[in-house]
Design a protein around this motif. Structure first.
Motif, PDB file in Angstrom:
ATOM      1  N   HIS A   1     -18.905   6.808  -2.713  1.00  0.00           N
ATOM      2  CA  HIS A   1     -18.169   5.877  -3.577  1.00  0.00           C
ATOM      3  C   HIS A   1     -16.976   6.534  -4.257  1.00  0.00           C
ATOM      4  CE1 HIS A   1     -20.849   2.610  -2.791  1.00  0.00           C
ATOM      5  NE2 HIS A   1     -21.866   3.416  -2.997  1.00  0.00           N
ATOM      6  N   ASN A   2     -16.282   7.385  -3.523  1.00  0.00           N
ATOM      7  CA  ASN A   2     -15.030   7.929  -4.020  1.00  0.00           C
ATOM      8  C   ASN A   2     -13.945   6.881  -3.873  1.00  0.00           C
ATOM      9  OD1 ASN A   2     -15.574  10.565  -5.005  1.00  0.00           O
ATOM     10  ND2 ASN A   2     -15.975  11.213  -2.907  1.00  0.00           N
ATOM     11  N   LEU A   3     -12.763   7.175  -4.328  1.00  0.00           N
ATOM     12  CA  LEU A   3     -11.628   6.257  -4.263  1.00  0.00           C
ATOM     13  C   LEU A   3     -10.908   6.489  -2.947  1.00  0.00           C
ATOM     14  CD1 LEU A   3      -9.576   4.255  -5.401  1.00  0.00           C
ATOM     15  CD2 LEU A   3      -8.616   6.107  -6.734  1.00  0.00           C
ATOM     16  N   ILE A   4     -10.880   5.471  -2.103  1.00  0.00           N
ATOM     17  CA  ILE A   4     -10.232   5.566  -0.792  1.00  0.00           C
ATOM     18  C   ILE A   4      -9.005   4.668  -0.779  1.00  0.00           C
ATOM     19  CG2 ILE A   4     -10.479   5.114   1.672  1.00  0.00           C
ATOM     20  CD1 ILE A   4     -13.350   5.887   1.474  1.00  0.00           C
ATOM     21  N   VAL A   5      -7.904   5.205  -0.268  1.00  0.00           N
ATOM     22  CA  VAL A   5      -6.643   4.459  -0.168  1.00  0.00           C
ATOM     23  C   VAL A   5      -6.143   4.584   1.262  1.00  0.00           C
ATOM     24  CG1 VAL A   5      -4.331   4.147  -1.115  1.00  0.00           C
ATOM     25  CG2 VAL A   5      -6.104   5.177  -2.528  1.00  0.00           C
ATOM     26  N   VAL A   6      -5.715   3.471   1.845  1.00  0.00           N
ATOM     27  CA  VAL A   6      -5.078   3.478   3.162  1.00  0.00           C
ATOM     28  C   VAL A   6      -3.766   2.727   3.017  1.00  0.00           C
ATOM     29  CG1 VAL A   6      -5.228   2.726   5.577  1.00  0.00           C
ATOM     30  CG2 VAL A   6      -7.285   3.529   4.390  1.00  0.00           C
ATOM     31  N   GLY A   7      -2.677   3.306   3.544  1.00  0.00           N
ATOM     32  CA  GLY A   7      -1.408   2.620   3.368  1.00  0.00           C
ATOM     33  C   GLY A   7      -0.307   3.103   4.274  1.00  0.00           C
ATOM     34  N   ARG A   8       0.837   2.428   4.104  1.00  0.00           N
ATOM     35  CA  ARG A   8       2.022   2.723   4.900  1.00  0.00           C
ATOM     36  C   ARG A   8       3.117   3.431   4.100  1.00  0.00           C
ATOM     37  NH1 ARG A   8       3.246   3.818   9.314  1.00  0.00           N
ATOM     38  NH2 ARG A   8       5.248   2.772   9.212  1.00  0.00           N
TER      39      ARG A   8
ATOM     40  N   GLN B   1       5.312   8.236   8.891  1.00  0.00           N
ATOM     41  CA  GLN B   1       5.789   6.864   8.679  1.00  0.00           C
ATOM     42  C   GLN B   1       6.715   6.366   9.783  1.00  0.00           C
ATOM     43  OE1 GLN B   1       6.718   7.907   4.407  1.00  0.00           O
ATOM     44  NE2 GLN B   1       6.304   5.726   4.205  1.00  0.00           N
ATOM     45  N   SER B   2       7.230   7.259  10.618  1.00  0.00           N
ATOM     46  CA  SER B   2       8.099   6.838  11.721  1.00  0.00           C
ATOM     47  C   SER B   2       7.337   6.067  12.793  1.00  0.00           C
ATOM     48  CB  SER B   2       8.775   8.054  12.360  1.00  0.00           C
ATOM     49  OG  SER B   2       9.652   8.646  11.447  1.00  0.00           O
TER      50      SER B   2
ATOM     51  N   LYS C   1       0.525  -2.969   8.396  1.00  0.00           N
ATOM     52  CA  LYS C   1       1.931  -2.766   8.757  1.00  0.00           C
ATOM     53  C   LYS C   1       2.804  -2.392   7.568  1.00  0.00           C
ATOM     54  CE  LYS C   1       1.044  -3.604  12.989  1.00  0.00           C
ATOM     55  NZ  LYS C   1       0.813  -2.455  13.842  1.00  0.00           N
ATOM     56  N   GLN C   2       2.346  -2.690   6.362  1.00  0.00           N
ATOM     57  CA  GLN C   2       3.099  -2.342   5.150  1.00  0.00           C
ATOM     58  C   GLN C   2       2.138  -2.352   3.977  1.00  0.00           C
ATOM     59  OE1 GLN C   2       5.791  -5.688   5.668  1.00  0.00           O
ATOM     60  NE2 GLN C   2       5.067  -6.577   3.741  1.00  0.00           N
ATOM     61  N   GLY C   3       2.567  -1.762   2.859  1.00  0.00           N
ATOM     62  CA  GLY C   3       1.754  -1.773   1.659  1.00  0.00           C
ATOM     63  C   GLY C   3       0.583  -0.820   1.720  1.00  0.00           C
ATOM     64  N   ALA C   4      -0.436  -1.120   0.898  1.00  0.00           N
ATOM     65  CA  ALA C   4      -1.614  -0.258   0.812  1.00  0.00           C
ATOM     66  C   ALA C   4      -2.812  -1.069   0.343  1.00  0.00           C
ATOM     67  CB  ALA C   4      -1.359   0.894  -0.165  1.00  0.00           C
ATOM     68  N   ILE C   5      -3.986  -0.584   0.688  1.00  0.00           N
ATOM     69  CA  ILE C   5      -5.245  -1.137   0.190  1.00  0.00           C
ATOM     70  C   ILE C   5      -6.066   0.025  -0.359  1.00  0.00           C
ATOM     71  CG2 ILE C   5      -5.264  -3.131   1.736  1.00  0.00           C
ATOM     72  CD1 ILE C   5      -7.278  -1.621   3.495  1.00  0.00           C
ATOM     73  N   ALA C   6      -6.924  -0.263  -1.315  1.00  0.00           N
ATOM     74  CA  ALA C   6      -7.768   0.792  -1.880  1.00  0.00           C
ATOM     75  C   ALA C   6      -9.109   0.200  -2.290  1.00  0.00           C
ATOM     76  CB  ALA C   6      -7.082   1.448  -3.078  1.00  0.00           C
ATOM     77  N   SER C   7     -10.122   1.085  -2.355  1.00  0.00           N
ATOM     78  CA  SER C   7     -11.468   0.654  -2.693  1.00  0.00           C
ATOM     79  C   SER C   7     -12.261   1.812  -3.294  1.00  0.00           C
ATOM     80  CB  SER C   7     -12.180   0.162  -1.432  1.00  0.00           C
ATOM     81  OG  SER C   7     -13.537  -0.137  -1.690  1.00  0.00           O
ATOM     82  N   THR C   8     -13.135   1.476  -4.235  1.00  0.00           N
ATOM     83  CA  THR C   8     -14.110   2.456  -4.715  1.00  0.00           C
ATOM     84  C   THR C   8     -15.480   2.181  -4.116  1.00  0.00           C
ATOM     85  OG1 THR C   8     -14.461   1.123  -6.703  1.00  0.00           O
ATOM     86  CG2 THR C   8     -12.941   2.995  -6.887  1.00  0.00           C
ATOM     87  N   VAL C   9     -15.582   1.179  -3.253  1.00  0.00           N
ATOM     88  CA  VAL C   9     -16.817   0.915  -2.518  1.00  0.00           C
ATOM     89  C   VAL C   9     -16.686   1.674  -1.210  1.00  0.00           C
ATOM     90  CG1 VAL C   9     -18.301  -0.836  -1.483  1.00  0.00           C
ATOM     91  CG2 VAL C   9     -16.993  -1.376  -3.552  1.00  0.00           C
ATOM     92  N   SER C  10     -17.315   2.831  -1.149  1.00  0.00           N
ATOM     93  CA  SER C  10     -17.160   3.687   0.032  1.00  0.00           C
ATOM     94  C   SER C  10     -18.421   4.520   0.203  1.00  0.00           C
ATOM     95  CB  SER C  10     -15.933   4.586  -0.124  1.00  0.00           C
ATOM     96  OG  SER C  10     -16.020   5.352  -1.306  1.00  0.00           O
TER      97      SER C  10
ATOM     98  N   VAL D   1      -5.512  12.876  19.225  1.00  0.00           N
ATOM     99  CA  VAL D   1      -4.589  13.982  18.966  1.00  0.00           C
ATOM    100  C   VAL D   1      -3.179  13.415  19.097  1.00  0.00           C
ATOM    101  CG1 VAL D   1      -3.792  16.252  19.714  1.00  0.00           C
ATOM    102  CG2 VAL D   1      -6.233  15.677  19.829  1.00  0.00           C
ATOM    103  N   LEU D   2      -2.371  13.610  18.056  1.00  0.00           N
ATOM    104  CA  LEU D   2      -1.015  13.081  18.022  1.00  0.00           C
ATOM    105  C   LEU D   2      -0.019  14.223  17.886  1.00  0.00           C
ATOM    106  CD1 LEU D   2      -1.643  10.297  15.349  1.00  0.00           C
ATOM    107  CD2 LEU D   2      -1.843  10.070  17.831  1.00  0.00           C
ATOM    108  N   ARG D   3       1.198  14.002  18.323  1.00  0.00           N
ATOM    109  CA  ARG D   3       2.263  14.974  18.113  1.00  0.00           C
ATOM    110  C   ARG D   3       3.311  14.292  17.234  1.00  0.00           C
ATOM    111  NH1 ARG D   3       3.113  19.728  19.084  1.00  0.00           N
ATOM    112  NH2 ARG D   3       1.597  20.113  20.685  1.00  0.00           N
ATOM    113  N   LEU D   4       3.519  14.878  16.046  1.00  0.00           N
ATOM    114  CA  LEU D   4       4.449  14.309  15.075  1.00  0.00           C
ATOM    115  C   LEU D   4       5.480  15.351  14.662  1.00  0.00           C
ATOM    116  CD1 LEU D   4       1.895  12.434  12.804  1.00  0.00           C
ATOM    117  CD2 LEU D   4       3.330  11.447  14.595  1.00  0.00           C
ATOM    118  N   HIS D   5       6.555  14.872  14.063  1.00  0.00           N
ATOM    119  CA  HIS D   5       7.635  15.732  13.608  1.00  0.00           C
ATOM    120  C   HIS D   5       7.579  15.894  12.094  1.00  0.00           C
ATOM    121  CE1 HIS D   5       9.352  15.501  17.609  1.00  0.00           C
ATOM    122  NE2 HIS D   5       9.248  14.187  17.558  1.00  0.00           N
TER     123      HIS D   5
END
Length: 195
Positions: free
Chosen positions: A134-141, A90-91, A121-130, A77-81
């Motif tokens: 097998h949906n399209l997953i993206v993780v990024g900054r 992104q902060s 720490k920066q950028g993004a990665i994505a995959s359709t192997v999930s 559980v996080l507290r964000l603004h």
């Protein structure tokens, strides 16, 4: 050596097929009707706005996934603004945004979530192997790199991609159902190593 196990040779059907990490025979490439089908069917192309989490409260409690050691996760559980009507994730340099896009042309929907401790720490990665869908997953900054990663895989028919600062750093195309390659094992291994 069980820490760095490497096969010296491989025998298949009574014949040596590989020695010291190299194939001894070529593997015929077969064509199947599925290989000609584009199976990444996004109903719209992801853009920066698709990666915004609306938030009207100045201070918001958020559920997230926390990566512990690369193998295990736990609920956090996080507290964000909020900033300009969206959640300001992104902060926090230890947070990444995760997005899952339905890629089978059924609903066109997508979901967003936060991951703490993922290590990107920066950028993004994505995959359709999930597995299992097998949906399209993206993780990024950042949303721009995330949109580029998602659209790159949609155009490629699926695969794995790394993006940073608007540049595609690595792409492994997996055009057969979004999770199989048409490359030889050696070519695929080279692409994966470069990724």
């Amino acid at each position: 050596d069980l820490q760095d196990f490497r096969a010296e040779w491989v025998i298949c059907n009574g014949q040596m097929t590989a020695r010291d990490g190299k194939m001894l025979h070529s593997i015929p490439i077969r064509s199947h009707p599925l290989e000609e089908k584009q199976t990444v069917h996004l109903l719209s192309r992801p853009n920066k706005a698709d990666f915004a989490i609306p938030c009207t409260a100045a201070d918001q409690q958020i559920n997230a996934i926390e990566c512990l050691d690369g193998l295990a996760n736990r609920f956090a559980v996080l507290r964000l603004h909020a900033r300009e009507g969206t959640l300001d994730w992104q902060s926090d340099p230890d947070l990444c945004l995760a997005a899952v896009f339905e890629r089978h042309g059924q609903t066109g929907g997508h979901s967003l979530g936060l991951i703490k401790g993922f290590g990107l720490k920066q950028g993004a990665i994505a995959s359709t192997v999930s597995h299992d869908c097998h949906n399209l997953i993206v993780v990024g900054r950042n949303p721009e790199d995330m949109a580029l990663a998602a659209n790159t895989l949609a155009d490629a028919g699926g695969g794995l991609v790394c993006v940073d600062q608007g540049e595609i750093l690595g792409l492994v195309k997996l055009p057969v159902a979004g999770f199989l390659s048409l490359l030889s094992p050696q070519e695929l291994a080279e692409e994966l190593n470069q990724l």
